[in-house]
Write a protein that holds these residues in place. Sequence first.
Motif, PDB file in Angstrom:
ATOM      1  N   TRP A 107      -9.264   1.171   5.464  1.00  8.70           N
ATOM      2  CA  TRP A 107     -10.586   1.300   4.825  1.00  8.70           C
ATOM      3  C   TRP A 107     -11.311  -0.044   4.781  1.00  8.70           C
TER       4      TRP A 107
ATOM      5  N   GLY B  96      -7.491   2.469  -4.910  1.00  2.70           N
ATOM      6  CA  GLY B  96      -6.358   2.853  -4.047  1.00  2.70           C
ATOM      7  C   GLY B  96      -6.651   2.528  -2.598  1.00  2.70           C
ATOM      8  N   HIS B  97      -7.867   2.845  -2.180  1.00  5.30           N
ATOM      9  CA  HIS B  97      -8.198   2.658  -0.768  1.00  5.30           C
ATOM     10  C   HIS B  97      -8.707   1.252  -0.472  1.00  5.30           C
TER      11      HIS B  97
ATOM     12  N   SER C 176      -0.797  11.470   7.687  1.00  4.00           N
ATOM     13  CA  SER C 176      -1.831  12.460   7.347  1.00  4.00           C
ATOM     14  C   SER C 176      -2.563  12.959   8.582  1.00  4.00           C
TER      15      SER C 176
ATOM     16  N   PRO D 142       0.812  -1.224   0.000  1.00  6.94           N
ATOM     17  CA  PRO D 142       0.000   0.000   0.000  1.00  6.94           C
ATOM     18  C   PRO D 142       0.845   1.274   0.000  1.00  6.94           C
TER      19      PRO D 142
ATOM     20  N   GLY E 269      -4.190  -0.670   2.373  1.00  7.35           N
ATOM     21  CA  GLY E 269      -3.462   0.165   3.323  1.00  7.35           C
ATOM     22  C   GLY E 269      -4.319   0.861   4.349  1.00  7.35           C
ATOM     23  N   LYS E 270      -3.732   1.857   4.950  1.00  2.00           N
ATOM     24  CA  LYS E 270      -4.370   2.569   6.053  1.00  2.00           C
ATOM     25  C   LYS E 270      -3.886   4.024   6.086  1.00  2.00           C
ATOM     26  N   THR E 271      -4.594   4.808   6.862  1.00  5.13           N
ATOM     27  CA  THR E 271      -4.138   6.166   7.155  1.00  5.13           C
ATOM     28  C   THR E 271      -3.376   6.135   8.472  1.00  5.13           C
ATOM     29  N   HIS E 272      -2.502   7.117   8.648  1.00  8.20           N
ATOM     30  CA  HIS E 272      -1.629   7.100   9.820  1.00  8.20           C
ATOM     31  C   HIS E 272      -1.764   8.397  10.613  1.00  8.20           C
TER      32      HIS E 272
ATOM     33  N   TRP F 148       1.053   6.865  -6.795  1.00  3.22           N
ATOM     34  CA  TRP F 148      -0.107   7.756  -7.018  1.00  3.22           C
ATOM     35  C   TRP F 148       0.298   9.210  -6.796  1.00  3.22           C
TER      36      TRP F 148
ATOM     37  N   LEU G 219     -10.444   4.791  -9.244  1.00  2.00           N
ATOM     38  CA  LEU G 219      -9.108   5.066  -8.690  1.00  2.00           C
ATOM     39  C   LEU G 219      -9.151   5.213  -7.169  1.00  2.00           C
TER      40      LEU G 219
ATOM     41  N   SER H 153     -13.644  12.675   1.851  1.00  2.00           N
ATOM     42  CA  SER H 153     -13.627  12.548   0.389  1.00  2.00           C
ATOM     43  C   SER H 153     -14.145  11.179  -0.064  1.00  2.00           C
TER      44      SER H 153
END
Length: 690
Positions: free
Chosen positions: A298, A251-252, A292, A81, A255-258, A88, A247, A359
């Motif tokens: 997700w 993409g989502h 971020s 990811p 992975g993950k957000t941090h 991207w 897209l 988003s």
Amino acid sequence: MKFLSAALLLGLATPALSSCPYLASLSDDSPQRQLTLKTENTKSRTEQVELADLQAVKKDIVELLHSSDPKWPSDYDNYGPFFVRLAWHCTGSYRTSDGRGGCDGGRQRFDPERSWDDNTNLDKARSLLAPIKEKYGLSLSWGDLFVLAGTTAIEDMGGPVLGFCAGREDDDDGSASLPLGPTAEQEILAPCETNGECEEPLGSTTVGLIYVNPEGPMGQPDADRSAPQVRDTFERMAMNDTETVALIGGGHAFGKTHGACPSGPGLPPNEDEENPWSGECGSGVGVDAFTSGFEGPWTTQPTQWDNEYFQSLLNYKWDSWIGPGGHNQWQVRKEQNVTAPSGPAADGDGSQDIMMLTSDISLTRDPAYLKIVKEYASSLSSFENQFSHAWYKLTSRDMGPVTRCKGSMVPPAQEFQYPLPPTPPSSSLPDFSKVRASLANLLSSNAVSASSLTTLAWNCASTFRSTDYLGGCNGARILFSPGKDWSINSDSEDTLKALQSIKDTYGESLSWSDLIVLAGTVALEFSGADKMRFCGGRTDASDGLGWSYLTPKITGSLSDDSNILIDEISKLGLTAGEYVAILGAVHSLGDLPGDYVGQWTSDPFTVDNEYFKNILDLPFTLYENRQYKAEGEEIYALKTDMLIREIPELSSKAYDYAADEDYFKGELKNAWVKIMNADRFDIEGREEEY
Ligand code: HEM
């Protein structure tokens, strides 16, 4: 004027001057001179070296994907990811407004891009890939490596991949990204009054982000208002709704957000070069990472390709809340009988609830997006088909025509590459010396003016953009809308009619694009320019779509502006001297175009250096509030001509040409051949056939 020198250093690729026997067979005795616009020496030598074995590179990438470096441990034991995000963010900076951005050039390594908020911690991804770059050296550009790493990761995690277009050439610095901001260049060329609501030509709503604020417009978790921003910004990258939704959801899927705690990521590279983004939550890495400031995956299987993202968007009710990183994000509504689904924790120890960004939620608030979300939630194959094509477009769009793609993994030409019919074998081309003679006869008989032929060829070829390799005269798109409707081409229909008899004589064997370029070349020679080389073999497009984003910004009108002119020259890939030489030649001949009146020189049938003397020496004043006239003389000019004398880098070349006509003609010859062939990627490697 301070900006001008900086802008002249924008450092874009010089158009490749493809080898061609027609070029090679004529001797080149014109003087060589150091060029003033810094369009050279910004590329490393990767383009001159045989491409690496991409299958071997992929093997090394896969090995790296499944490793973990304690300095930046992989989430879920998989860097996939992370590398998808790297690719991207490297490619997603592309914008159609001027063709800038994108991963060709690999400029994410440099400021300004490397210090963008949206690129937080991607320095670690690049460091992880560095040993592979070192192993393959010049045979593998950074740009190719970043995109191949993301593409290989998608494939490795089970996602659909259409192919890979190799051939990116690394820049030696980040200067070509200065117009993307935040920089003085961006503020001049594309100012943004409210950062967060930026408009075209910028590609994103927020300078320093790839597209939109994930938290919502100006940080507000307003998913309804986020959707139009998502659409607007993805359109600036030439993505339609189905591509955009594919897209984001593709993409989502990974992975993950941090955002482990609210303390933040630390300082960016331009403020802390030694230890950028050190991470201020706990250990700063792994489950303590702050990128971020949002937190969570997700989907429940963040290293496996699927369409769960779309199903979750539809199947749960989502509420916004302030996550552990202190930002607005979205969680599954806590209702009786509904437990938020969980995925593994990043370090594999325990589990973590799924989340969404504003988003993401916006895709369910816009009716057109919602329809597509439903389609992808119910049909994995439809989603896969759209995603694989959209990813290839995202990553290859700035590479230009398919003929620029190298390597063994290049798929057939795609619509976004505006494919042309293949270059015909040399045996089927006309005898160009005869075509030259026919053109000379046409000129001698006054059936057409040298001025109109020269203007037609220049207007056709000068659509070329060295930023994303769109445009150029190959394809003869000047025959179609939108090009034929541009005000600068108001006389083109009559000129094309005058050429019709020659086109009819040679029929299929002579393309319009070869005819237009050769006609302009012969017209210059006929008027006194040096003999110039010509490389035939262009083919014609069947529509003008390839010029959709190329509306000229310099038209001769009073709105022409020095900054825009410098930017246009830079995009063309021409040096100051080359541009001035060509403009001087085109404006030596004939009358001012369209509705303007008068002529630039006392002898509008001859290419000489009078034009330069006139614009440098005569006292011009505004005439009829739309053009300029020299006091006491029947000599006229456009705003563009006035800019040539105003901008020091351009006027300095004009002085040289005014002083030395032979020098001017030598420079003209080189510059003309260069721009006429700037888009001839089609014959590279096929020189033998010509
Ligand atoms: C991660 C935003 C579109 C792929 C993220 C993160 C944010 C974000 C905030 C978290 C970064 C972190 O904290 O580590 C957005 C927004 C998008 C968007 C606002 C557009 C509206 C895309 C697209 C792709 C993509 C088009 C790829 C096709 C990823 C991946 C990750 C990610 C793979 C996970 C990285 C990791 O696990 O380290 N995105 N994204 N995103 N994004 Fe996006």
